[in-house]
Design an enzyme around this catalytic site. Structure first.
Site, PDB file in Angstrom:
ATOM      1  N   ASP A  40      65.366 -23.687 123.935  1.00  0.00           N
ATOM      2  CA  ASP A  40      65.331 -24.581 122.775  1.00  0.00           C
ATOM      3  C   ASP A  40      65.237 -26.017 123.282  1.00  0.00           C
ATOM      4  OD1 ASP A  40      65.896 -25.796 120.145  1.00  0.00           O
ATOM      5  OD2 ASP A  40      66.776 -23.879 119.615  1.00  0.00           O
ATOM      6  N   ASN A  90      60.785 -17.228 118.153  1.00  0.00           N
ATOM      7  CA  ASN A  90      61.488 -17.617 116.936  1.00  0.00           C
ATOM      8  C   ASN A  90      61.369 -19.106 116.606  1.00  0.00           C
ATOM      9  OD1 ASN A  90      63.685 -17.263 114.781  1.00  0.00           O
ATOM     10  ND2 ASN A  90      64.631 -18.743 116.173  1.00  0.00           N
ATOM     11  N   TYR A 155      52.743 -24.747 106.978  1.00  0.00           N
ATOM     12  CA  TYR A 155      53.698 -23.685 107.328  1.00  0.00           C
ATOM     13  C   TYR A 155      53.173 -22.329 106.876  1.00  0.00           C
ATOM     14  CZ  TYR A 155      58.224 -21.304 107.737  1.00  0.00           C
ATOM     15  OH  TYR A 155      59.239 -20.443 108.067  1.00  0.00           O
ATOM     16  N   LYS A 159      52.376 -19.127 109.475  1.00  0.00           N
ATOM     17  CA  LYS A 159      53.098 -17.861 109.394  1.00  0.00           C
ATOM     18  C   LYS A 159      52.151 -16.695 109.088  1.00  0.00           C
ATOM     19  CE  LYS A 159      57.112 -19.303 110.580  1.00  0.00           C
ATOM     20  NZ  LYS A 159      57.669 -18.891 111.893  1.00  0.00           N
ATOM     21  N   THR A 200      65.537 -33.728 100.598  1.00  0.00           N
ATOM     22  CA  THR A 200      64.480 -33.738  99.578  1.00  0.00           C
ATOM     23  C   THR A 200      64.983 -33.668  98.145  1.00  0.00           C
ATOM     24  OG1 THR A 200      64.240 -31.322  99.782  1.00  0.00           O
ATOM     25  CG2 THR A 200      62.812 -32.692 101.159  1.00  0.00           C
TER      26      THR A 200
END
Length: 255
Positions: A40, A90, A155, A159, A200
């Site tokens: 990471d 991931n 996104y 995916k 948001t």
């Protein structure tokens, strides 16, 4: 550790493993007898998690958009634990922008982390898994590979690509005894979800309540509930499963 360690004798690299679903996967893998390298860019959380998991876990800083750093993480796993049997692709990033708001720079960054890293992570892992006699790769996809929404344009695209790469790799790597599958998590109570909503939404509590109301189970998944799917797909229990996507979304995509 459980009574019958389902991942005993396996060594895994988990990208994006420092927090959220990735951290839950790391915990479950160690509980099931695996040795884990957490990869990471979140050094503080990654190092803390690895220390807490004990001798069967370690942390390495890794920007998954850099192919050389992925290869170095796999090499460290092999050097430290003697093999690389499992790769969990991931690491990911989100954007809440729709088509008109998405810049070229943002698109390129999301593609680099969410899709390029899955493709090249898989490619770089092949040689290591061949030396181990085979292995399992589990890619993190999303329910957004299956449904549309007004935002998240880039996104969604990445995916969908993850699921397609998963199928292609599964067929290509059967000869190497490497199984490749994906997991499509539903909305999960992670630090990333919390920070996204806080950034948001004008009213955090109201926003979270409205999102939960969209879920057939009227709640979000816990990270450990998602991690259990990775345990299964990485284990020998899934020895005849490849090229599949396992949707873990509390019924979100079937209503």
């Amino acid at each position: 550790m459980s009574g019958a360690a389902r991942l005993a004798g396996k060594a895994a690299v988990i990208t994006g493993g420092a927090a959220g679903i990735g951290a839950a996967i790391a915990r479950r893998f160690v509980e099931e007898g695996a040795q884990v390298l957490i990869a990471d860019i979140d050094d503080a959380n990654g190092e803390t998690l690895a220390r807490g998991l004990g001798a069967n876990a370690c942390y390495r800083h890794c920007d998954v958009s850099q192919v050389g750093q992925l290869n170095s993480a796999f090499a460290e796993c092999e050097s430290r634990f003697g093999r690389l049997n499992v790769l969990i692709n991931n690491a990911a990033m989100q954007s809440t922008h729709d088509f008109e708001q998405t810049t070229e720079l943002e698109w390129e960054r999301i593609v680099a982390i969410n899709l390029k890293a899955v493709f090249f992570g898989t490619r770089e892992a092949i040689a290591f898994m061949r030396r181990a006699g085979g292995g399992a790769i589990v890619n993190t996809s999303s329910t957004f590979a299956l449904v549309g929404s007004p935002g998240y344009a880039a996104y969604h695209a990445t995916k969908g690509g993850v699921d397609s790469v998963t199928r292609a790799a599964a067929v290509a790597l059967i000869k190497d005894r490497i199984r490749v599958n994906s997991v499509c998590p539903g909305t999960t109570m992670t630090p990333g979800l919390v920070s996204s909503v806080r950034a948001t939404a004008a009213d955090y509590d109201a926003a979270m309540a409205s999102y939960a109301a969209l879920q057939p189970m009227r709640r979000f998944a816990e990270p450990a509930e998602i991690a259990n799917a990775y345990v299964y797909l990485a284990s020998d229990e899934a020895s005849f499963v490849t090229g599949e996507r396992l949707v873990v979304d509390g019924g979100y995509t079937v209503v």
